[in-house]
Design a protein around this motif. Structure first.
Motif, PDB file in Angstrom:
ATOM      1  N   GLY A 164       0.789  -1.217   0.000  1.00  0.00           N
ATOM      2  CA  GLY A 164       0.000   0.000   0.000  1.00  0.00           C
ATOM      3  C   GLY A 164       0.822   1.268   0.000  1.00  0.00           C
ATOM      4  N   ALA A 196       2.772   8.136   0.860  1.00  0.00           N
ATOM      5  CA  ALA A 196       1.451   7.787   1.392  1.00  0.00           C
ATOM      6  C   ALA A 196       1.349   6.275   1.550  1.00  0.00           C
ATOM      7  CB  ALA A 196       0.350   8.303   0.468  1.00  0.00           C
ATOM      8  N   TYR A 197       0.476   5.882   2.463  1.00  0.00           N
ATOM      9  CA  TYR A 197       0.236   4.450   2.702  1.00  0.00           C
ATOM     10  C   TYR A 197      -1.260   4.209   2.823  1.00  0.00           C
ATOM     11  CZ  TYR A 197       0.238  -0.182   4.831  1.00  0.00           C
ATOM     12  OH  TYR A 197       0.008  -1.499   5.092  1.00  0.00           O
ATOM     13  N   ALA A 198      -1.759   3.205   2.114  1.00  0.00           N
ATOM     14  CA  ALA A 198      -3.174   2.845   2.162  1.00  0.00           C
ATOM     15  C   ALA A 198      -3.305   1.355   2.443  1.00  0.00           C
ATOM     16  CB  ALA A 198      -3.859   3.195   0.849  1.00  0.00           C
ATOM     17  N   SER A 199      -4.179   1.023   3.356  1.00  0.00           N
ATOM     18  CA  SER A 199      -4.436  -0.372   3.690  1.00  0.00           C
ATOM     19  C   SER A 199      -5.895  -0.502   4.126  1.00  0.00           C
ATOM     20  CB  SER A 199      -3.512  -0.844   4.805  1.00  0.00           C
ATOM     21  OG  SER A 199      -3.784  -2.192   5.159  1.00  0.00           O
ATOM     22  N   THR A 203      -6.087   5.447   5.005  1.00  0.00           N
ATOM     23  CA  THR A 203      -5.078   6.101   4.174  1.00  0.00           C
ATOM     24  C   THR A 203      -4.418   7.209   4.976  1.00  0.00           C
ATOM     25  OG1 THR A 203      -6.338   5.706   2.137  1.00  0.00           O
ATOM     26  CG2 THR A 203      -4.641   7.398   2.047  1.00  0.00           C
TER      27      THR A 203
END
Length: 362
Positions: A164, A196-199, A203
């Motif tokens: 992510g 950025a990190y999305a899981s 986010t």
């Protein structure tokens, strides 16, 4: 096979051969509507205004070529136009040439950078483009941060997808288009970094922007010589409701007279309601600090409410309302004034706008 038949066969094969070499896609959207705007509490230019407002309509030609070994060549030409009067800007949007592979992606051209991170959904739906929280987050009292659009002359590297995680680094020798003269030892430049990190439903991201204007080393006292900003943002999807939070800290640099700095924050909310999506955003800019001292009554607030109703997978109807409440010495405004055929407010002037529009994507 006779020569005429051979010529016909070759001509018929050429499109298929070209398509096999380079995949080309045409995409974009039409977005426009009618906006009724009221200006009030200003020393001048109070009153009502009704006009068509464009929503950043565009047609995009993009493509890629497989170079083998996991390497691809990429290109895009993003052309902007206004549905209401036909005004157009060839390659006015994100336009680039690049390479992509296991190492990531490198693009050269004109690109969105810092300004478009952590925004609400008003720009990408049938509601008013001008009601976006970018009118607060990407400005300091009427002065654009990171172009409040896209930077020119950009070299950008994007990380390969790592779960992510996404992000990149960009540099420009002249983000506004001027790259300095040959032999000029004080050329301006800009650079930006974002991660950025999305899981799942979560986010989170951050970005940094720094720019030095041309001639900054020998600028006279009081001259604007650059800007610097950082932004953090996040969002969480609670089933049918999505709630976000963005914080932006930006400053304009001046030679010898002290920097102008302001903090701003925004809470965008979207929720499924019936067949469509309800949008709400509250954004606020704090008072300026000039040379470290607070400048009174220079803050502002933006409240936006809208509903996006799908008529099909590609066509939707939007209605929205937004109000900008300026303090006595503030000049914040709706985003993208020219697209909405609006003039800039004077100090302390409030704005209220109601919009009904249509968007078609292709």
């Amino acid at each position: 096979m006779t020569k005429p038949l051979l010529a016909v066969a070759v001509a018929a094969a050429l499109p298929a051969l070209a398509q096999a070499q380079t995949n080309v896609t045409l995409s974009g959207n039409f977005k426009t509507g009618v906006a009724q705007t009221k200006y009030s509490n200003g020393a001048t230019n109070n009153g009502n205004h009704t006009a068509l407002a464009d929503g950043s309509s565009r047609f995009i030609i993009s493509g890629s070529e497989d170079l083998g070994g996991g390497l691809k060549a990429l290109f895009q030409v993003d052309n902007r136009f206004k549905v209401d009067d036909g005004t157009q800007s060839i390659a006015g949007g994100n336009t680039f040439l690049g390479l992509a592979g296991g190492f990531g992606t490198i693009r050269l051209g004109k690109l969105d950078l810092y300004h478009n991170l952590g925004l609400d959904e008003f720009q990408g739906r049938a509601v008013a483009h001008q009601h976006s929280n970018e009118g607060i987050l990407s400005y300091i009292n009427g002065n654009a941060i990171a172009r409040a659009s896209r930077a020119q002359n950009v070299v950008r590297y994007d990380l390969p997808r790592l779960g992510g995680l996404r992000g990149g680094l960009a540099w420009s020798p002249g983000a506004v288009g001027t790259e300095g003269a040959v032999g000029d030892a004080q050329k301006g430049n800009a650079w930006e970094a974002d991660l950025a990190y999305a899981s799942g439903p979560f986010t989170v991201g951050a970005a940094f922007w720094d720019e030095k204007f041309e001639g900054y080393k020998t600028a006279a006292a009081g001259t604007s010589i650059g800007q610097q900003s950082w932004r953090v943002y996040g969002a969480y999807h609670f089933g049918i409701v999505k709630v976000g939070l963005t914080y932006d800290d930006s400053k304009l640099k001046f030679e010898g007279t002290g920097d102008q700095k302001r903090a701003a924050w925004s809470i965008p909310v979207s929720a499924k309601l019936g067949p469509g999506t309800l949008l709400f955003t509250y954004s606020q800019a704090a008072d300026l600090k000039v040379g470290g001292s607070k400048s009174s009554d220079t803050g502002a607030r933006l409240i936006a409410l809208g509903y996006d109703y799908p008529l099909s997978k590609r066509t939707s109807l939007g209605v929205s309302y937004a109000a900008v409440d300026n303090d006595r010495n503030a000049t914040y405004r709706y985003y993208s004034l020219s697209a909405g055929n609006l003039s800039a407010p004077v100090a302390g002037q409030d704005q209220k706008q109601f919009y009904v529009g249509l968007r078609h994507a292709f």
